[in-house]
Design an enzyme around this catalytic site. Structure first.
Site, short mmCIF file in Angstrom:
data_model
loop_
_atom_site.label_atom_id
_atom_site.label_comp_id
_atom_site.label_asym_id
_atom_site.label_seq_id
_atom_site.Cartn_x
_atom_site.Cartn_y
_atom_site.Cartn_z
CG HIS A 35 -1.83 -1.10 1.40
ND1 HIS A 35 -1.67 -2.08 2.34
CD2 HIS A 35 -2.98 -1.41 0.73
CE1 HIS A 35 -2.68 -2.94 2.26
NE2 HIS A 35 -3.48 -2.56 1.29
CD GLN A 59 -13.97 -4.99 -1.93
OE1 GLN A 59 -14.23 -3.83 -2.22
NE2 GLN A 59 -12.75 -5.48 -2.02
N GLY A 143 -2.80 -1.27 -7.27
CA GLY A 143 -1.69 -2.23 -7.34
C GLY A 143 -1.91 -3.25 -8.45
CG ASP A 146 -5.70 -6.81 -5.69
OD1 ASP A 146 -6.23 -7.85 -5.26
OD2 ASP A 146 -4.96 -6.11 -4.98
CB VAL A 172 5.49 -4.20 -2.71
CG1 VAL A 172 6.59 -4.24 -1.65
CG2 VAL A 172 5.45 -2.84 -3.38
P1 AMP Z 1 -6.45 -3.74 -0.47
O1 AMP Z 1 -6.26 -2.99 0.80
O2 AMP Z 1 -6.04 -5.17 -0.40
O3 AMP Z 1 -7.83 -3.54 -1.07
O4 AMP Z 1 -5.46 -3.08 -1.52
C1 AMP Z 1 -5.50 -1.72 -1.78
C2 AMP Z 1 -4.63 -1.43 -2.97
O5 AMP Z 1 -3.29 -1.81 -2.65
C3 AMP Z 1 -5.03 -2.21 -4.23
O6 AMP Z 1 -4.90 -1.35 -5.36
C4 AMP Z 1 -4.05 -3.33 -4.25
O7 AMP Z 1 -3.81 -3.84 -5.54
C5 AMP Z 1 -2.81 -2.64 -3.70
N1 AMP Z 1 -1.87 -3.65 -3.17
C6 AMP Z 1 -2.12 -4.58 -2.22
N2 AMP Z 1 -1.03 -5.35 -2.04
C7 AMP Z 1 -0.08 -4.91 -2.90
C8 AMP Z 1 1.25 -5.32 -3.19
N3 AMP Z 1 1.84 -6.34 -2.57
N4 AMP Z 1 1.93 -4.62 -4.14
C9 AMP Z 1 1.33 -3.59 -4.79
N5 AMP Z 1 0.09 -3.16 -4.56
C10 AMP Z 1 -0.62 -3.81 -3.62
#
Ligand code: AMP
Length: 275
Positions: A35, A59, A143, A146, A172
């Site tokens: 994040h 979701q 990210g 996803d 990452v």
């Molecule tokens: P989430 O909190 O899981 O909904 O993720 C929020 C955002 O962070 C989304 O756009 C994800 O794709 C991105 N994200 C989560 N994990 C990673 C990672 N390891 N590397 C890059 N982006 C990430």
């Protein structure tokens, strides 16, 4: 200075006075370096950075991990000290009523993640549309972890002329290669070791890329079939923009995997070059 806003109306009022470019990062909290990379990208390119923290009930299907999903607002806020506005609404504020008008994510949302989670992307796009409309950012950062979500958000923004630049940020990974995810917190140490088979399989597929998409996909699935403790949901190679199969003359594809390790469902992907 960081301002924490918990109501939509207050968010809109705060943003009304803002000059210069606005960058948005949407998250469900339990923040980690993945994040943070999105926030860094926004901070580098935009005058004002807004981060939303919201575990979106729409979701999650019944029986999924909505209640168990890790929540750590206090720690998250510390990680976001250099962010201008953190938007952390309640469910009541975000959805005043059950929506009557909804985003239809189309056929792509029925594949891969959407096959296992049929209502997932409709819920994701509904909240992404709402927060984009509230913040009206110049750029929004998502990210590549996803990847199907990123493809669908780009499609929605194009098809509905939402006028925001969607930026995809590279995955990452932890030092051992596992893609960072808030759900990694569910893994026992044995499960974590087993989960590394996913990244090894993706790397094997990438190494086979020069032999073409079919050979790369075969390497991916063979590698995963030999992995202990990894129950594969899907493992294949797709076009990163359409999530359809790659054409025979494609130069790149995206190797995508979803697998259950213990009771934790993990997703990961890696770009494969066929050159
Ligand atoms: P989430 O909190 O899981 O909904 O993720 C929020 C955002 O962070 C989304 O756009 C994800 O794709 C991105 N994200 C989560 N994990 C990673 C990672 N390891 N590397 C890059 N982006 C990430």
């Amino acid at each position: 200075m960081q301002q924490v806003v918990t109501a939509k109306q207050e968010l809109v009022e705060k943003l009304r006075g803002v000059r210069g470019s606005v960058g948005l990062v949407m998250t469900m909290g339990a923040l980690h370096e993945g994040h943070r990379r999105l926030v860094d990208a926004a901070r580098a390119e935009c005058d004002t950075v807004v981060v939303s923290i919201y575990v979106n009930p729409l979701q999650f299907a019944p029986g999924e991990d909505f209640d168990a999903y890790p929540r750590s607002l206090k720690k998250d806020l510390e990680m976001l000290r250099d962010v201008d506005i953190v938007f952390a609404p309640s469910d009541e504020d975000m959805y005043e009523r059950s929506p009557l008008i909804t985003v239809n994510p189309g056929d792509v949302a029925t594949r891969y993640e959407g096959r296992t989670r049929p209502t997932h992307f409709a819920g994701v796009l509904q909240v992404v549309a709402k927060v984009l409309n509230l913040v009206r950012p110049d750029k929004a950062y998502f990210g590549r972890k996803d990847a199907q979500q990123l493809a669908l958000v780009k499609t929605m923004v194009a098809d509905l002329d939402m006028g925001v630049d969607i930026v995809g940020v590279p995955i990452v990974r932890d030092v051992d290669g596992l893609a960072l995810s808030s759900r990694n917190a569910y893994l026992s140490s044995e499960e974590r070791s087993a989960a590394l088979a996913i990244v090894r399989a993706l790397e094997t597929a990438r190494a086979m890329g020069s032999a073409g998409p079919e050979a790369a996909e075969k390497a991916l699935t063979e590698c995963l079939s030999q992995a202990d403790g990894v129950d594969v949901d899907y493992a294949t190679i797709v076009d990163a923009d359409t999530f359809l199969g790659v054409s025979s003359d494609a130069r790149y594809g995206l190797a995508i995997v979803a697998a259950r390790v213990g009771s934790t469902r993990l997703i990961d992907n890696m770009e494969v070059s066929f050159g």
